[in-house]
Structure formats: structure tokens, C-alpha cells
Design a protein around this motif. Structure first.
Motif, PDB file in Angstrom:
ATOM      1  N   UNK A  25      22.468   5.486 -30.705  1.00 38.38           N
ATOM      2  CA  UNK A  25      23.766   4.962 -30.264  1.00 38.38           C
ATOM      3  C   UNK A  25      23.604   3.801 -29.291  1.00 38.38           C
ATOM      4  N   UNK A  26      22.425   3.674 -28.694  1.00 36.16           N
ATOM      5  CA  UNK A  26      22.173   2.553 -27.786  1.00 36.16           C
ATOM      6  C   UNK A  26      21.628   1.324 -28.525  1.00 36.16           C
ATOM      7  N   UNK A  27      21.368   1.481 -29.824  1.00 39.50           N
ATOM      8  CA  UNK A  27      20.790   0.387 -30.595  1.00 39.50           C
ATOM      9  C   UNK A  27      21.598  -0.910 -30.552  1.00 39.50           C
ATOM     10  N   UNK A  28      22.952  -0.856 -30.598  1.00 33.48           N
ATOM     11  CA  UNK A  28      23.689  -2.130 -30.557  1.00 33.48           C
ATOM     12  C   UNK A  28      23.352  -2.995 -29.358  1.00 33.48           C
ATOM     13  N   UNK A  29      22.898  -2.388 -28.277  1.00 31.80           N
ATOM     14  CA  UNK A  29      22.485  -3.158 -27.102  1.00 31.80           C
ATOM     15  C   UNK A  29      20.993  -3.482 -27.158  1.00 31.80           C
ATOM     16  N   UNK A  30      20.195  -2.518 -27.629  1.00 30.74           N
ATOM     17  CA  UNK A  30      18.747  -2.688 -27.623  1.00 30.74           C
ATOM     18  C   UNK A  30      18.289  -3.738 -28.622  1.00 30.74           C
ATOM     19  N   UNK A  31      18.920  -3.790 -29.819  1.00 32.57           N
ATOM     20  CA  UNK A  31      18.459  -4.737 -30.847  1.00 32.57           C
ATOM     21  C   UNK A  31      18.626  -6.184 -30.406  1.00 32.57           C
ATOM     22  N   UNK A  32      19.500  -6.423 -29.448  1.00 33.96           N
ATOM     23  CA  UNK A  32      19.697  -7.781 -28.956  1.00 33.96           C
ATOM     24  C   UNK A  32      18.767  -8.132 -27.806  1.00 33.96           C
ATOM     25  N   UNK A  33      17.956  -7.152 -27.384  1.00 37.17           N
ATOM     26  CA  UNK A  33      17.041  -7.380 -26.264  1.00 37.17           C
ATOM     27  C   UNK A  33      15.587  -7.364 -26.701  1.00 37.17           C
ATOM     28  N   UNK A 155      29.118   8.381 -24.092  1.00 38.94           N
ATOM     29  CA  UNK A 155      28.572   7.568 -23.000  1.00 38.94           C
ATOM     30  C   UNK A 155      28.422   6.117 -23.457  1.00 38.94           C
ATOM     31  N   UNK A 156      27.965   5.929 -24.716  1.00 34.93           N
ATOM     32  CA  UNK A 156      27.804   4.574 -25.239  1.00 34.93           C
ATOM     33  C   UNK A 156      29.145   3.869 -25.377  1.00 34.93           C
ATOM     34  N   UNK A 157      30.192   4.619 -25.789  1.00 33.86           N
ATOM     35  CA  UNK A 157      31.525   4.024 -25.868  1.00 33.86           C
ATOM     36  C   UNK A 157      32.010   3.577 -24.496  1.00 33.86           C
ATOM     37  N   UNK A 158      31.766   4.431 -23.489  1.00 34.46           N
ATOM     38  CA  UNK A 158      32.142   4.063 -22.124  1.00 34.46           C
ATOM     39  C   UNK A 158      31.328   2.873 -21.623  1.00 34.46           C
ATOM     40  N   UNK A 159      30.101   2.781 -22.113  1.00 35.45           N
ATOM     41  CA  UNK A 159      29.239   1.670 -21.700  1.00 35.45           C
ATOM     42  C   UNK A 159      29.677   0.366 -22.339  1.00 35.45           C
ATOM     43  N   UNK A 160      30.247   0.446 -23.551  1.00 36.37           N
ATOM     44  CA  UNK A 160      30.660  -0.763 -24.255  1.00 36.37           C
ATOM     45  C   UNK A 160      29.494  -1.563 -24.772  1.00 36.37           C
ATOM     46  N   UNK A 161      28.524  -0.894 -25.419  1.00 34.88           N
ATOM     47  CA  UNK A 161      27.302  -1.572 -25.838  1.00 34.88           C
ATOM     48  C   UNK A 161      27.564  -2.500 -27.016  1.00 34.88           C
ATOM     49  N   UNK A 162      26.898  -3.631 -27.023  1.00 40.45           N
ATOM     50  CA  UNK A 162      26.877  -4.514 -28.168  1.00 40.45           C
ATOM     51  C   UNK A 162      28.165  -5.256 -28.467  1.00 40.45           C
ATOM     52  N   UNK A 300      21.268   0.613 -41.134  1.00 39.16           N
ATOM     53  CA  UNK A 300      22.602   0.637 -40.520  1.00 39.16           C
ATOM     54  C   UNK A 300      22.979  -0.719 -39.935  1.00 39.16           C
ATOM     55  N   UNK A 301      22.031  -1.429 -39.369  1.00 41.28           N
ATOM     56  CA  UNK A 301      22.336  -2.746 -38.826  1.00 41.28           C
ATOM     57  C   UNK A 301      22.777  -3.693 -39.931  1.00 41.28           C
ATOM     58  N   UNK A 314      30.955   0.822 -33.180  1.00 41.86           N
ATOM     59  CA  UNK A 314      31.777   1.991 -33.488  1.00 41.86           C
ATOM     60  C   UNK A 314      31.114   2.901 -34.502  1.00 41.86           C
ATOM     61  N   UNK A 315      30.453   2.335 -35.495  1.00 38.24           N
ATOM     62  CA  UNK A 315      29.799   3.181 -36.503  1.00 38.24           C
ATOM     63  C   UNK A 315      28.657   3.984 -35.893  1.00 38.24           C
ATOM     64  N   UNK A 316      27.911   3.361 -34.970  1.00 36.84           N
ATOM     65  CA  UNK A 316      26.802   4.067 -34.323  1.00 36.84           C
ATOM     66  C   UNK A 316      27.290   5.147 -33.370  1.00 36.84           C
ATOM     67  N   UNK A 317      28.341   4.836 -32.609  1.00 40.05           N
ATOM     68  CA  UNK A 317      28.822   5.776 -31.594  1.00 40.05           C
ATOM     69  C   UNK A 317      29.742   6.843 -32.186  1.00 40.05           C
ATOM     70  N   UNK A 318      30.695   6.427 -33.039  1.00 43.50           N
ATOM     71  CA  UNK A 318      31.669   7.376 -33.564  1.00 43.50           C
ATOM     72  C   UNK A 318      31.092   8.271 -34.651  1.00 43.50           C
ATOM     73  N   UNK A 319      30.095   7.793 -35.390  1.00 39.67           N
ATOM     74  CA  UNK A 319      29.485   8.643 -36.411  1.00 39.67           C
ATOM     75  C   UNK A 319      28.878   9.890 -35.786  1.00 39.67           C
ATOM     76  N   UNK A 320      28.448   9.767 -34.529  1.00 38.42           N
ATOM     77  CA  UNK A 320      27.892  10.929 -33.838  1.00 38.42           C
ATOM     78  C   UNK A 320      28.951  11.981 -33.538  1.00 38.42           C
TER      79      UNK A 320
END
Length: 446
Positions: A25-33, A155-162, A300-301, A314-320
Motif C-alpha cells: 500500500x506504500x508503493x505509490x510513494x515508494x516507486x517514485x523514490x 494509514x496510507x489513505x490518511x497519508x495521501x501517498x502518491x 499493478x502499476x 486507491x486500488x492499492x489502498x482500498x483493495x486491502x
């Protein structure tokens, strides 16, 4: 006391896949780093499956030294490793090194391996440990396992990743005219809190799981009157079902005869399944885990990013969310019909096929650039995860009622399916480059 055991079983299940789910679920932020970019998920699926060395070592220990390796010792060890790995991620997840002329996220990969070692080994230790509790607690454990994806997702939704937006940018052309060329550029918005804080949350969740396991082991024998030896002091071995299933079945039958009328039904008193039905059940387990843990996560990306970072987020966070929701539904609506489970598996495979097709069509999938396209891809990932998660739970309930060895083999087959799925996708993504990335802001799709 029953409510307390339900809470502890749920909290114990929280540590089964929380680390790996948290990374996804943190991938949307990590893949850009990290330097691997869009290929990072395919690397992760392979690393996660390489961690199957943990279950393999556990199985070899049981075969070579039967009775020597105790479930309690293994669980204490792997949960402690998970906590340590999460702590190290806080400080080293972004560190890179040069290998063979390329930049790689070696620290992240190594720590991901140890986290995966924890989660993969939990498949062949956590469920057998739950055999010491009455059958109604197995579903609660699955709910906790589902929460291991839901809580990081929230937590990822609250973080607003990606989350990103397209902004105008210019670049001077390298010629004598010195004119500027204008183009759209992807600009990522700052998250509400850092990745380091997110990994701290994962560490806390792992600690909660360890504390719940300690509490389950310290419960008095009289805490649950519906069973004898709620958690045996000596700690049962995982190999008990694998080494001598016949003795195990006989022991359960004798135990059932010695208990009161209300507690007299042994584990094997449920509906019998033929050899062909058992083969069908295990084939479902192989396919479901190959799809959910190997085939689809690798792309998935590619299936979501062409619709924009919000769709991927949303797909990464909400699918969970679909996983614990399916477990909750299974608590109140249990359908053990193999025909029904087979049809549900087919339905989930259909949603997964759509996701795979959109990944293959990247960077110009169907309905790209439309709100409908974004909604459909997110819903497809939700339904893919939800339908197959329900089947996972019901298969676990069926095999739990059959025998201890059936659950152990379920864990082994689960990891085999996941390994096949990830090893299939890695060369397709990283070697043959069959999936093409695209910039949402600059990709033109006629």
C-alpha cells in the motif's frame, strides 16, 4: 473470556501479513523514490517468494528432527525478526548502492526479504497453532489476517501517498533560437506524513501481534471450557499432522468421545471429501495464491498508473479493505459448496483477467483519461481481491474441520502457488519488457 480470546486471535492474525501488505500500500510513494520505479512490484514479488526458504527450513527440520521444533519457538522467533526488520526500514529503506554499474535499493530488498520470511513462515505456523483453539476462533484469526491489509491501507489513505497533478513546465531548446518548449510535467504532492512514520506504524502492529501471542500462550487452561488444553504447555509441533495424520485423527476421535455431548464432535465429523474433491480444493488454493500473490501484484502499476496516480493509490489502498470485508462476510455467511466456491473463483479470475489486460495495454488501456475508466479499474481490483479472499477463508474453514495436516499442507500449497505466480511474471516484466510504462500527463492515446 471468549470475547478476550476472539480479540487476541484477531490481534495475533494481524501480524501474519502486515509487513508485506504495508509495503504494497506504500508503493505509490515508494516507486517514485527508489530507482527501480514501475518495475519495483515485480522485484518485490520475487523477493517475497524467495522467502519461502523459511517454510522449507521448518519442513526439513520436522522431517529430519521430528518433534524437536516447536510452534511456539518458531512464532516467537519470526515475530521478533519482523519487529527488528520494521525498525531498520525506518532508517534504511531509501538507501541505494551501485551493483554491476546500476543503482539498486539493496537495503530495501534485504529488509523486504526478512519481512517476507516472517510472513511466509507464518503460513505454516500460525494456522497450525490456531488448531489448539476451538473452531470458531479460526474465522476471527482470518479477520485479523485481513486487518493486516486493512489497517495499513487506512494509514496510507490518511497519508495521501502518491497523489499527483499535471503542471505546465518549460525547457529551453538547445539551439541558436533559445526558444522554450512547453509541456506537462507530473508533480507529486507532499504526503501528510513521511514513509518513515508509516514504517513506525508497521512496527507497532507487529508488536501488537507478538503481545497477543504471548497472551494466548499464558491463558489458563480453564479460560475456555469448550476445549481441553487450549494451548498446551509443551507447545505442539507443526510436524504432528505431517508425520502421522492417522494418529492425529484417532486422537481427535478419542478426545471427542471423552468430552461432553455438546463438545463431542471431532474434527473429522464434518462432510467427507473424496480424493478428487481434495485435489480440486488444493488446485483452487494454488491458483488463487498464484493470482493474488504473484501474477497480478507484479503488474499493478502498469494496470493502474495509466489512469493516474489517484487510481493507483486507491486500488492499492482500498483493495486491502476487500480482504477483511470478505472475512467478515464469511463469519456470517458460510457456503462450503465446492461448486459455489469454484464459481466464485472463476468470477474473481475474470476481474483479475481484466486487470491483466489493462496492464498489457499500458500505456493506453481502455477508457484511459476518463473518470469511468478510473472507477472501473479500482472496482475491478476491489472485486478481484474480495471474491478470492472469501474463497481463501472458506477453504481454510473446510480444511480446518478436516485435520491438522490438511491445514499445514494448505499453508505449503499456498506458498507454492505464490512462488509459481511470481516466477512466471518476473521475466515477462523485467527481462522481456512486455509491459510498457507511461506518463499520465504526457502519454497521448488516440
Amino acid at each position: 473470556m471468549a470475547l478476550l480470546i476472539h480479540i487476541l486471535a484477531c490481534a495475533f492474525g494481524l501480524g501474519s501479513w502486515v509487513a508485506v501488505n504495508g509495503l504494497w500500500v506504500e508503493l505509490p510513494l515508494i516507486v517514485n523514490t527508489l530507482p527501480e520505479g514501475w518495475d519495483l512490484p515485480s522485484y518485490l514479488t520475487v523477493i517475497i517468494q524467495l522467502a519461502n526458504v523459511g517454510p522449507l527450513l521448518v519442513t526439513l527440520m520436522h522431517k529430519l528432527c521430528p518433534g524437536r521444533l516447536k510452534e511456539n519457538v518458531v512464532i516467537y522467533t519470526i515475530l521478533s525478526i519482523g519487529i527488528l526488520a520494521c525498525i531498520l526500514l525506518v532508517f534504511f529503506w531509501h538507501k541505494t548502492t551501485i551493483v554491476a554499474g546500476g543503482t539498486y535499493s539493496t537495503a530495501f530488498f534485504i529488509l523486504t526479504f526478512f519481512l517476507s520470511l516472517v510472513d511466509c513462515t507464518s503460513s505454516v505456523t500460525f494456522l497450525p497453532f490456531m488448531m489448539h483453539l476451538p473452531a470458531n476462533y479460526i474465522t476471527t484469526f482470518y479477520i485479523g489476517e485481513g486487518l493486516s491489509g486493512l489497517v495499513p491501507g487506512i494509514i496510507a489513505l490518511a497519508q495521501g501517498v502518491g497523489i499527483a497533478k499535471c503542471v505546465n513546465s518549460s525547457q529551453t531548446v538547445a539551439n541558436n533560437t533559445g526558444e522554450d518548449v512547453w509541456f506537462l510535467q507530473t508533480e507529486y504532492l507532499s504526503p501528510n506524513f513521511s514513509t518513515e512514520v508509516f514504517f513506525v506504524f508497521l512496527t507497532v502492529m507487529m508488536c501488537i501481534s507478538l503481545a497477543a501471542f504471548v497472551a494466548l500462550n499464558r491463558l489458563p487452561r480453564t479460560a475456555e471450557p469448550s476445549t481441553e488444553n487450549l494451548v498446551p504447555d509443551t507447545g505442539a509441533s507443526v510436524s504432528s499432522g505431517l508425520d502421522n495424520p492417522g494418529v492425529e485423527a484417532e486422537g481427535e476421535a478419542v478426545k471427542g468421545q471423552s468430552e461432553g455431548a455438546a463438545q463431542s464432535r471431532p474434527l473429522l465429523d464434518g462432510p467427507e471429501h473424496s480424493l478428487y474433491q481434495m485435489i480440486f480444493i488444493y488446485l483452487m488454493v494454488v491458483w488463487i495464491n498464484a493470482a493474488t500473490n504473484g501474477l497480478l501484484p507484479s503488474v499493478q502499476t502498469y494496470s493502474c498508473m495509466p489512469y493516474g496516480n489517484l487510481a493507483f493509490h486507491l486500488s492499492a489502498a482500498l483493495a486491502s479493505v476487500a480482504n477483511p470485508m470478505a472475512c467478515t462476510i464469511a463469519t456470517f455467511f458460510q457456503n462450503r459448496s465446492l461448486v459455489f466456491l469454484g464459481l466464485l473463483t472463476t468470477l474473481g479470475t475474470g476481474f483479475g483477467s481484466y486487470n491483466m489486460a489493462m496492464a498489457a495495454m499500458s500505456p493506453c488501456p481502455l477508457l484511459q483519461g476518463t473518470v469511468i475508466g478510473e472507477v472501473v479499474i479500482v472496482l475491478s481490483w476491489l472485486l478481484f481481491t474480495g471474491t478470492l479472499s472469501y474463497v481463501k477463508v472458506m477453504v481454510g474453514v473446510i480444511l480446518r474441520d478436516r485435520s491438522h495436516s490438511a491445514l499445514v499442507w494448505c499453508g505449503a500449497v499456498t506458498q507454492m502457488g505464490s512462488l509459481v505466480g511470481s516466477l512466471t511474471m518476473f521475466p515477462l516484466v523485467n527481462v522481456y519488457r512486455l509491459f510498457k510504462p507511461g506518463d499520465f500527463c504526457n502519454t497521448y492515446c488516440p
